[in-house]
Design an enzyme around this catalytic site. Structure first.
Site, PDB file in Angstrom:
ATOM      1  CE1 TYR A  83      49.507  11.629  13.281  1.00 17.09           C
ATOM      2  CE2 TYR A  83      48.068   9.646  13.092  1.00 17.09           C
ATOM      3  CZ  TYR A  83      49.005  10.290  13.859  1.00 17.09           C
ATOM      4  OH  TYR A  83      49.838   9.907  14.886  1.00 17.09           O
ATOM      5  CE1 TYR A  97      52.544   8.044  13.905  1.00 16.86           C
ATOM      6  CE2 TYR A  97      53.727   6.769  15.585  1.00 16.86           C
ATOM      7  CZ  TYR A  97      52.658   7.345  15.392  1.00 16.86           C
ATOM      8  OH  TYR A  97      51.557   7.030  15.941  1.00 16.86           O
TER       9      TYR A  97
END
Lengths: 140, 388
Positions: free
Chosen positions: B288, B338
């Site tokens: 992440y 994203y």
């Protein structure tokens, strides 16, 4: 003197002792009555011992720069004339950490571990904001 | 341990500056794409989990809104979940638990968002509206000092990491460059056609020092959905199953600037133990990457290198194409798109299916996937594999 255009914090009931002390040029921090842990900002209970009992105690105002950033982007028009400016986290001698600014220090001169001491700035009739100044030599 | 659940479908909408639909539209389309990928239709869905992005606002009942929008009539599981960036992998974990418990059979896990608005697209960093400081709820005090947004809070933690471990902007830049190299091999990446050098990185404008613009993830409009079902059932569906071999979460609490450590330390223990695997078995890593900095921290916390050595590890080229440890092989959230934690999950599925084309990692059998949120305070890990 030009008008103050940056955000002025709301004096909420839980932070009133903090702002009243700042008016008197004193820095106060909440301390747990159960375990003595200092904490800032104000919270209803202690995350260390879960006690709900707390008091506001005057601290020395001495501390050191724990971390800092330098804001280059304008998120609020009141800071438009100031970018780039630094925001610091000060670790007070008593242990609590405060987000604040340094006065009189250029962003490029800030170092983690720098000793600092609280100074006060009146920004409205109600609010005096604690900021910090570098302690350049012992005894200052 | 034989895995009980598998990912059977993946749906990714167009990503980036896509303005012709809103967050609900993206979510519906992502689920439709994922169902088609699995060879299922909406009548097969009996579970729905939604991680609402910024556009869903305070939609505590977002999964209900999505259910209504899609006309789903037989849900046995429905919830809106939010554990920050850790949510996406956590949704797959909760879906797996519910399926293993017999509550439902087929769960769509969904993320969508549409924060970019024409005609004034925002910058490539996250917005400045954060209300909860990393150091508590200061009721406007942070704003009084000029501290706004998540970038500023992560920057404080990154600066400590630099101070304690000697991590540098060259190290951060190496993450950005490595991931851009991957994105240059991924036609679906928003920055596919834009090469990046370390010099380009240093020339990109400061957002909040120590973060340049290219340290911050993209803002994207779009949606991603994943269909989770039992491992047994997944074998009969259209695409090869991607088995959930291990899963774990880690929510350490405390002050991240003090610990400089994410929840990966906790989450990886549970996930690797469940999978019966070690780091040496991992072929691809999808972390992440809300910031370049978080990639460095997570490489350390998973144990791919020693604590404090994440920067040199990346600068050595280990995570780039051709390196020993392929990381964020689609370009990640920094260079591809994203979608919070759905970005690393989707890339893991693509790699394990062998669908990576120019960016395919040869013999990718085991992927480690992470989600990270709340300024290093929430974390989730998946160990995925195309093999049981």
């Amino acid at each position: 003197m030009p008008p103050y255009t940056k955000p002025i914090p709301t004096v909420t009931p839980e932070l009133r002792p903090f702002f009243e002390a700042a008016k008197r040029r004193e820095l106060v921090v909440q301390r747990c009555r159960g375990c003595g842990t200092y904490r800032f900002p104000a919270r209803e209970l202690c995350s260390n011992c879960l006690s709900r009992a707390s008091e506001w105690v005057r601290v020395s105002g001495a501390g050191e720069v724990f971390s800092f950033n330098v804001m280059h982007q304008v998120y609020h028009p009141g800071f438009a004339g100031e970018v780039p400016y630094a925001v610091v986290i000060v670790k007070l001698a008593e242990g609590a950490k405060m987000t604040s600014n340094l006065v009189g220090v250029l962003p490029g001169d800030i170092r983690i571990g720098m000793p600092v001491r609280v100074v006060f700035e009146d920004i409205s009739d109600e609010v005096t904001l604690p900021r910090f100044a570098a302690v350049s030599s012992p005894g200052v | 341990m034989i895995p009980y659940t598998a990912i059977a479908g993946l749906g990714i909408t167009q990503q980036g500056k896509v303005y012709d639909r809103n967050h609900v539209g993206f979510a519906v389309e992502a689920v439709q794409l994922a169902l088609a990928d699995a060879g299922l239709d909406r009548g097969d869905l009996d579970g729905l989990l939604l991680n609402p992005g910024l556009s869903w606002g305070e939609a505590a009942m977002g999964s209900f809104q999505l259910q209504q929008a899609m006309g789903l009539r037989n849900l046995r599981l429905s919830a809106t979940m939010n554990a920050g960036g850790a949510t996406a992998a956590a949704m797959i974990q909760h879906a797996g638990g519910a399926i293993a418990a017999g509550m439902c059979t087929t769960v769509a896990c969904v993320f969508s968002d549409a924060p970019l608005k024409p005609p004034k697209p925002q910058g490539a960093e996250k917005g400045g509206g954060g209300s909860a400081g990393a150091y508590g709820f200061a009721r406007g005090l942070d704003a009084a000092y000029g501290q706004f947004g998540i970038n500023a809070m992560y920057a404080m933690v990154a600066r400590r990491h630099m101070h304690v471990y000697g991590t540098s902007n060259d190290h951060f830049g190496a993450v950005a460059v490595a991931q851009r190299q991957w994105a240059n091999r991924n036609p679906a990446a928003q920055l596919h056609e834009t090469p990046l050098t370390l010099e380009d990185y240093h020339r990109s404008r400061w957002v909040v020092e120590p973060f340049h613009l290219l340290d911050c993830c993209l803002v994207s409009n779009g949606g991603v959905a994943v269909i989770v079902t039992s491992a047994e059932r997944a074998r009969d569906l259209k695409r090869p199953p991607v088995y959930v071999r291990g899963m774990g979460q880690g929510h350490p609490g405390g002050d991240p600037a003090e610990t400089l450590t994410s929840g990966a330390v906790l989450a990886k223990e549970t996930a690797l133990r469940m999978a019966g695997l070690t780091l040496a078995d991992v072929d691809v890593v999808e972390l992440y990457d809300c910031y370049t900095f978080t990639v460095i921290v997570c490489l350390e916390d998973y144990g791919f290198c020693k604590k404090g050595e994440g920067g040199p590890f990346v600068a050595d080229g280990k995570t780039a194409p051709g390196g020993a440890l392929p990381v964020n092989t689609g370009g990640g959230q920094l260079s591809s798109f994203y979608m919070w934690g759905m970005t690393p999950i989707s890339e893991a599925v693509i790699q394990l299916r062998g669908d990576g084309a120019a960016r395919q990692v040869p013999d990718a059998r085991v992927a480690l996937v992470s989600g990270n949120g709340g300024i290093l305070s929430t974390h989730s890990t998946l160990i995925l594999s195309g093999e049981r």
